[in-house]
Design a protein around this motif. Sequence first.
Motif, PDB file in Angstrom:
ATOM      1  N   LYS B  55     -30.981 -17.430  16.694  1.00  0.00           N
ATOM      2  CA  LYS B  55     -31.576 -16.475  17.642  1.00  0.00           C
ATOM      3  C   LYS B  55     -32.927 -15.947  17.161  1.00  0.00           C
ATOM      4  CE  LYS B  55     -30.219 -12.343  20.262  1.00  0.00           C
ATOM      5  NZ  LYS B  55     -31.513 -11.701  20.217  1.00  0.00           N
ATOM      6  N   ASP B 134     -36.185 -21.639  27.002  1.00  0.00           N
ATOM      7  CA  ASP B 134     -35.328 -21.960  28.154  1.00  0.00           C
ATOM      8  C   ASP B 134     -33.944 -22.397  27.713  1.00  0.00           C
ATOM      9  OD1 ASP B 134     -37.251 -21.343  29.892  1.00  0.00           O
ATOM     10  OD2 ASP B 134     -37.870 -23.407  30.353  1.00  0.00           O
ATOM     11  N   SER B 135     -33.890 -23.202  26.611  1.00  0.00           N
ATOM     12  CA  SER B 135     -32.591 -23.698  26.167  1.00  0.00           C
ATOM     13  C   SER B 135     -31.704 -22.562  25.689  1.00  0.00           C
ATOM     14  CB  SER B 135     -32.779 -24.719  25.041  1.00  0.00           C
ATOM     15  OG  SER B 135     -33.121 -24.069  23.847  1.00  0.00           O
ATOM     16  N   ARG B 137     -31.503 -19.697  27.099  1.00  0.00           N
ATOM     17  CA  ARG B 137     -31.204 -18.796  28.223  1.00  0.00           C
ATOM     18  C   ARG B 137     -29.739 -18.848  28.619  1.00  0.00           C
ATOM     19  NH1 ARG B 137     -36.444 -18.389  31.463  1.00  0.00           N
ATOM     20  NH2 ARG B 137     -36.972 -17.462  29.480  1.00  0.00           N
ATOM     21  N   HIS B 138     -29.077 -19.971  28.338  1.00  0.00           N
ATOM     22  CA  HIS B 138     -27.701 -20.112  28.807  1.00  0.00           C
ATOM     23  C   HIS B 138     -26.672 -19.913  27.703  1.00  0.00           C
ATOM     24  CE1 HIS B 138     -29.126 -21.414  32.664  1.00  0.00           C
ATOM     25  NE2 HIS B 138     -29.951 -22.245  32.057  1.00  0.00           N
ATOM     26  N   THR B 139     -27.089 -19.504  26.526  1.00  0.00           N
ATOM     27  CA  THR B 139     -26.108 -19.280  25.468  1.00  0.00           C
ATOM     28  C   THR B 139     -25.870 -17.789  25.310  1.00  0.00           C
ATOM     29  OG1 THR B 139     -27.896 -19.340  23.871  1.00  0.00           O
ATOM     30  CG2 THR B 139     -26.647 -21.361  24.176  1.00  0.00           C
ATOM     31  N   LYS B 140     -24.607 -17.431  24.914  1.00  0.00           N
ATOM     32  CA  LYS B 140     -24.242 -16.010  24.816  1.00  0.00           C
ATOM     33  C   LYS B 140     -24.946 -15.357  23.636  1.00  0.00           C
ATOM     34  CE  LYS B 140     -19.726 -16.106  27.018  1.00  0.00           C
ATOM     35  NZ  LYS B 140     -18.317 -16.320  26.747  1.00  0.00           N
ATOM     36  N   GLY B 144     -30.827 -21.283  20.404  1.00  0.00           N
ATOM     37  CA  GLY B 144     -31.366 -22.355  21.230  1.00  0.00           C
ATOM     38  C   GLY B 144     -31.162 -23.716  20.594  1.00  0.00           C
TER      39      GLY B 144
END
Lengths: 119, 508
Positions: B55, B134-135, B137-140, B144
């Motif tokens: 992160k 962007d990658s 953006r979808h992880t909790k 990335g």
Amino acid sequence: MFAIYLPVLLLIIVATLVAVGMFTGTSVAGPKNPTPEKMLPYESGSNTTGASHLRQSVKFYLTAILFVVFDIEAVFLYPWSSLFRDLGWFGFVEMLAFLVILGTTLLYAWKKGALEWET
Amino acid sequence: MEMSTLILAALAKILFIIAIVVGVFAPLLVWAERRQSAMIQDRVGPVRAHIPVPKSVVDFANSTLGLLRLGVVGCFGLAGITLLYFGIRAGGSAIGLWEFSTDYAEALILMFIGLGVLGFFSSLGYKAHSALVDSARHTKDGSGKITVLGLLHPVADALKMIFKEDFVPPKGDKLLHGLAPIVTVIPAIVAFAVIPFGDIMHLDHLGAVTLAGHAFDWETFELARTMSGSEFAAFADANIASAATLGAEAIPLQIASLDVGVLFLFAVASTGVIGAAIGGYASDNKYSLMGGIRAASQMVSYEVALGLTIVPCFMLYDSLRLEEMVAWQMEHVWGIFVPMLTFGSILYSFAAIAETKRVPFDLPEGESELVGGYLTEYSGLKFGMFFTGEFVEVAALAMIFVALFLGGWDAPFLYSYGLNLPFDWTLTIPMTSWEIGDTILLSHWVVVLLQVGIFLVKTVLLIWAQLMIRWSLPRFRYDQIMALCWKGLLPLALVNILITGVILLIMG
């Protein structure tokens, strides 16, 4: 002679090392967990019946014989083709006779059905 | 040369070839295939293999996004302003409003180019950073990943294969089962022994300019830098006496220069059939046996056709050595533009694809009828070794095609002394003192690198063309494959040999 073929020998050694390295790598690094089901021949889930070495079509055998005949022809053609300009018309006619005989062989095999796979 | 130099040079060339083929061609092929099959099936392609990014790094990338965006806009904006200013100054000086000095103009052009390059790289950086953000953006947890266009996938594939369980069929022939992948890989690699991938390299004249068997030093040639073609030829003739003769430390860029050349290559490559045949035989599986026999039958058939399709080349080039064939093509014309060889090259491409058992000729491993063919009972890297052998063979046959028909390392306008563009001209860039002539001299090492690069680019293009065929065509039936070889390619190749012979003899 030795100096010319030495690099080939080296290449064979390196290629053998690569192949044996890959082989031992996967044999050593992979897990070993054999189960009775896993050890069966894989046939998309159904149990295998009978011997695994089935009798095969005789066509494969005929192809092998034809291969021997025509591969030797290719080996004859290679030295002739590299000396083609020096031999001139004489060499061409000689090779023509050879090719006609082999062409007849191919036609004979064709007519006899050795090249047919449908039946 | 001494024996130790010989061995060292040979080892260096071997490692280069193996690195290129196993390290570049094979991954590129795997990647391109996955990418293309994904595009056909409307998927995103090989992007699952990735480098995880924590992160903190993602947050840092996020914070630099604004700066990078500013950099991109700033660089391109400033470059635009520079160009505009240059135009105004040049235009003004043309109608006599003000003076515009040459030094000033050169500085402005350099600044424009520099800003453009900087802008290009910062936009690449911006793209990479935004992809990373962007990658995440979808992880909790906000971490990335970097996928590098999916280029990591071949590496992941190889690693995965090594750590897979190594299966040996308990009732099969264990010795032959283990031997099969080894005897597939070895001949495939050894076939590279006679393939030349570049011209002769003169180790003791790497920094000089070579021309007609002589090496000129750069001081002599500094004068000729902007000469046009005819001036240059006269200049070279006048100075040839002061030049060193080449040949003391000449290293051909070819592992072994054998007089039997192509014959050696086919002798070695044809043993590749043994691997597939005994692999299928030893696997204790009906599908494997069927696949192995099909592979053996198909490969021996097409080997005959493959050998006969290139006989016209030997007749025309008058040699069995691939390097001499390339030399002939450099002197005259590329083989593919000679009508008889154009036909021969088409036959060769058919036979080569069939010889490597790839779609549409992949009957031995056709999954819809034979599960995996002779590969059914193989797992892990042993399975991968068959594919390594296959890829290496594809690369080898593409290289032979390049050497036989596409002029090898020959490229238009590229000569041993550099580039010689058509027509006689010298161009002065407006407002500056810079000149470009139609003769652009290059050091020997640059030319050698360019030639090797050209050879490899041609090979990659051919492999790519083969991939397109692989993903475009359905599989043949087995009787169609055999008919194509014995009733199609073989008679046509023989007729082609005879016609070539008659034409060559009539034309003298």
